[in-house]
Design an enzyme around this catalytic site. Structure first.
Site, mmCIF file in Angstrom:
data_model
loop_
_atom_site.group_PDB
_atom_site.id
_atom_site.type_symbol
_atom_site.label_atom_id
_atom_site.label_comp_id
_atom_site.label_asym_id
_atom_site.label_seq_id
_atom_site.Cartn_x
_atom_site.Cartn_y
_atom_site.Cartn_z
ATOM 1 N N LEU A 143 0.881 -1.173 0.000
ATOM 2 C CA LEU A 143 0.000 0.000 0.000
ATOM 3 C C LEU A 143 0.914 1.217 0.000
ATOM 4 C CD1 LEU A 143 -2.666 -0.779 2.793
ATOM 5 C CD2 LEU A 143 -3.064 -0.754 0.335
ATOM 6 N N ASP A 144 0.490 2.296 -0.658
ATOM 7 C CA ASP A 144 1.264 3.540 -0.590
ATOM 8 C C ASP A 144 1.424 3.950 0.868
ATOM 9 O OD1 ASP A 144 1.105 3.594 -3.311
ATOM 10 O OD2 ASP A 144 -0.332 5.237 -3.433
ATOM 11 N N ARG A 145 2.474 4.686 1.118
ATOM 12 C CA ARG A 145 2.750 5.133 2.488
ATOM 13 C C ARG A 145 1.560 5.894 3.098
ATOM 14 N NH1 ARG A 145 7.891 8.781 4.503
ATOM 15 N NH2 ARG A 145 7.449 8.532 6.710
ATOM 16 N N ARG A 245 -5.307 6.573 -7.338
ATOM 17 C CA ARG A 245 -5.099 8.022 -7.247
ATOM 18 C C ARG A 245 -5.053 8.667 -8.641
ATOM 19 N NH1 ARG A 245 -0.057 8.108 -3.122
ATOM 20 N NH2 ARG A 245 -0.187 10.366 -3.411
#
Length: 317
Positions: A143-145, A245
């Site tokens: 997962l993205d930060r 996103r």
């Protein structure tokens, strides 16, 4: 300070969990924290042996192989332990489910999934500190930060393999909740737009829609309409970096407080009502349990700050 990663020669007999993997990947799980370049060096110099013979880095382990692992010493800078200990103990309360092959964790926003790119400490390192007796702990996906939510961690190589196959076959059902700008159209159920990854001079990764990019698809469903925002459920069919996103941005409805792909005016409005993070949360996952063979699903509820943001918005009529 000098830290002994492995102080004496180890001999490990390969079992069915370990077979089929390359010796370099196997060494990475046995000698955590040792740079890849050092692992290749000890293999090339013949310090790592299988059945008393020298091997190449691409050698694949067979059942009952006996692997000799030499003592390895690396210099490591110690981070102040207090901040790490706080992160580690906080993570224990984020574990949604755990059995002998798998951990399901609700990753907090702002925490990287692993150390690297200037970070020496991430979620996987915290889990290893929480479960020091666990010899094998590997991320199943990422997962993205800045994204929060459900993350799977395998405790057995067989579980990792099974879940990677399911991800490749697109049979893992991952669902996210995102708050996006404006009114998401009721007839827009998916975004199909090829994505290309670029690395800027600063080292920052940016992704853009580009005909030369990799095919990418995200399915969308409206959960709640507000006056100037929409809460959507996003289900990525492919698993590209920053996919949801960029697909939201491409559709003209950027995610709230997205500092890379966001809409400045919308971001300011969201910050004014108290939102301080990206509103993207992996809230549900469903897959076949690698050991039980049955379909299982897990839900990670929205964190309080995200729920409070929704409560402050006016519903559209």
């Amino acid at each position: 300070m000098k830290q002994e990663i492995n102080q004496k020669v180890q001999f490990i007999t390969v079992d069915s969990e370990m077979t089929g993997q390359r010796i370099d990947n196997f060494l990475r799980t046995q000698l955590k924290g040792v740079p890849k370049s050092m692992l290749y060096r000890i293999v090339r110099k013949g310090e790592v042996r299988v059945n008393k013979k020298r091997i190449k880095p691409e050698y694949k382990l067979q059942i009952d192989d006996v692997v000799r692992i030499p003592p390895v010493r690396v210099a490591q800078e110690n981070e102040p332990p207090s901040t790490n200990l706080t992160k580690v103990s906080a993570l224990e309360s984020q574990i949604i489910y755990e059995d002998d092959v798998l951990i399901v964790v609700n990753k907090p926003s702002g925490m990287a999934v692993h150390g690297g790119s200037g970070l020496s400490f991430g979620l996987i390192e915290a889990l290893r500190a929480l479960r020091p007796e666990q010899r094998f702990l590997e991320l199943v996906h990422r997962l993205d930060r800045d994204t929060s939510g459900i993350l799977l961690v395998a405790k057995k190589r067989s579980a990792l393999k099974s879940l990677h196959e399911q991800l490749r076959d697109k049979t893992v059902d991952k669902r996210y909740q995102a708050l996006v700008s404006g009114q998401w159209p009721e007839n827009r159920f998916k975004v199909k737009a090829p994505l290309q990854k670029n690395v800027l001079q600063s080292g920052e990764r940016m992704v853009s829609v580009n005909p030369e990019g990799k095919p990418s698809e995200t399915r969308f469903r409206i959960l709640q309409q507000f006056e100037n925002a929409t809460l959507v459920e996003a289900s990525p069919v492919t698993g590209r970096t920053h996919q949801i996103r960029v697909h939201c941005q491409h559709a003209g409805h950027s995610i709230a407080c997205d500092d890379k792909y966001g809409d400045k005016a919308f971001e300011q409005h969201m910050q004014a009502i108290g939102l301080k993070r990206l509103f993207l949360h992996a809230y549900r996952i469903a897959f076949i349990h690698p050991k039980e063979g049955k379909q299982v699903s897990f839900i990670a509820p929205l964190e309080v700050s995200l729920q409070q943001t929704l409560d402050k918005l006016t519903l559209s009529h």
